[in-house]
Design a protein around this motif. Sequence first.
Motif, mmCIF file in Angstrom:
data_model
loop_
_atom_site.group_PDB
_atom_site.id
_atom_site.type_symbol
_atom_site.label_atom_id
_atom_site.label_comp_id
_atom_site.label_asym_id
_atom_site.label_seq_id
_atom_site.Cartn_x
_atom_site.Cartn_y
_atom_site.Cartn_z
ATOM 1 N N SER A 207 10.570 -31.069 25.817
ATOM 2 C CA SER A 207 11.808 -30.311 25.993
ATOM 3 C C SER A 207 12.669 -30.482 24.741
ATOM 4 C CB SER A 207 12.607 -30.832 27.193
ATOM 5 O OG SER A 207 11.969 -30.549 28.412
ATOM 6 N N PHE A 208 13.397 -29.445 24.366
ATOM 7 C CA PHE A 208 14.362 -29.568 23.275
ATOM 8 C C PHE A 208 15.727 -29.751 23.914
ATOM 9 C CE2 PHE A 208 17.292 -28.248 19.957
ATOM 10 C CZ PHE A 208 16.774 -28.909 18.844
ATOM 11 N N GLU B 122 16.639 -23.554 26.509
ATOM 12 C CA GLU B 122 15.474 -22.742 26.844
ATOM 13 C C GLU B 122 14.539 -22.723 25.625
ATOM 14 O OE1 GLU B 122 16.500 -18.744 27.795
ATOM 15 O OE2 GLU B 122 16.964 -18.175 25.749
ATOM 16 N N PRO B 123 13.228 -22.528 25.844
ATOM 17 C CA PRO B 123 12.258 -22.622 24.756
ATOM 18 C C PRO B 123 12.579 -21.775 23.525
ATOM 19 C CG PRO B 123 11.111 -22.582 26.846
ATOM 20 C CD PRO B 123 12.557 -22.347 27.153
ATOM 21 N N SER C 192 17.835 -25.489 17.771
ATOM 22 C CA SER C 192 19.274 -25.239 17.644
ATOM 23 C C SER C 192 20.030 -26.533 17.338
ATOM 24 C CB SER C 192 19.826 -24.636 18.941
ATOM 25 O OG SER C 192 19.231 -23.399 19.233
ATOM 26 N N GLY C 193 20.767 -26.539 16.246
ATOM 27 C CA GLY C 193 21.587 -27.698 15.898
ATOM 28 C C GLY C 193 20.823 -28.984 15.712
ATOM 29 N N ILE D 96 20.841 -24.476 28.788
ATOM 30 C CA ILE D 96 21.404 -23.534 27.823
ATOM 31 C C ILE D 96 20.429 -22.391 27.550
ATOM 32 C CG2 ILE D 96 22.250 -23.241 25.470
ATOM 33 C CD1 ILE D 96 23.317 -26.005 25.517
ATOM 34 N N GLN D 97 20.964 -21.164 27.693
ATOM 35 C CA GLN D 97 20.185 -19.953 27.421
ATOM 36 C C GLN D 97 20.901 -19.124 26.362
ATOM 37 O OE1 GLN D 97 20.633 -19.155 31.838
ATOM 38 N NE2 GLN D 97 18.699 -18.099 31.453
ATOM 39 N N ALA D 98 20.165 -18.196 25.766
ATOM 40 C CA ALA D 98 20.790 -17.250 24.850
ATOM 41 C C ALA D 98 21.758 -16.381 25.646
ATOM 42 C CB ALA D 98 19.723 -16.382 24.183
ATOM 43 N N GLY D 99 22.955 -16.179 25.112
ATOM 44 C CA GLY D 99 23.963 -15.385 25.804
ATOM 45 C C GLY D 99 24.341 -14.133 25.037
ATOM 46 N N LYS D 100 25.299 -13.405 25.595
ATOM 47 C CA LYS D 100 25.765 -12.160 24.984
ATOM 48 C C LYS D 100 27.293 -12.160 24.964
ATOM 49 C CE LYS D 100 21.843 -9.606 26.929
ATOM 50 N NZ LYS D 100 21.437 -8.482 27.826
ATOM 51 N N PRO D 101 27.901 -11.468 23.978
ATOM 52 C CA PRO D 101 29.367 -11.420 23.910
ATOM 53 C C PRO D 101 30.020 -10.917 25.193
ATOM 54 C CG PRO D 101 28.426 -10.637 21.857
ATOM 55 C CD PRO D 101 27.278 -10.807 22.815
#
Length: 201
Positions: A78-79, A101-102, A107-108, A162-167
């Motif tokens: 897992s990251f 999430e994969p 990230s960071g 944590i997942q990729a999000g949108k504005p």
Amino acid sequence: MKNALSATFGLLALSAAVIASAADMPVVKPVRGTIDSFENNTLNFTTRAGAHQSISVTDKTGVRLVSKGDIASIKSDSFIGSAATPQADGTLKALEVAVFEPSLKGSGEGHYGWQNADGSTGTMTNGTVGKLTGTNGHTLSVSYKGGEKQLVVPDDVPIAYIQAGKPEQLVKGAKVVVFPAEDGKTARGVAVGKDGFQPPM
């Protein structure tokens, strides 16, 4: 008695050295608050201290959607990212753990200073989980480019996903953690809580 005193002083010196080394690292200082509005690419929010702030969101701003997770979601490979307190024995005691999430792996990535919500300075470690053991809570081996840390995760530590999000997910009332860019006027990243969730980092 002499040996015991020597051991005690040695432990205190080691603890002071660990804390000093953490303080010497570059420190990331996120701003935490609640969204008032998001319009015309400007995020208006109220900080936890009650100050009203505005920051620009660009097409380069990374928006991340944060929801409640659980310890079972942390597996080998897992990251993760974890704000933590350095311990005298060289391990890190987690204050929170975020599982990415994969698609967001990397990230960071790294180990650096981190300003906690209470203003204290600790560390943030983003890396890949290797070995997991069950002593002293949950102990994870976390590796990143240039190093590896042993992370102890107590049972009561909040876990997030944590997942990729949108504005468009930057809605009024949502809890956010804002990462200002160097200019202080634009956001490098925004972590937004899903369905009222407060990102624990």
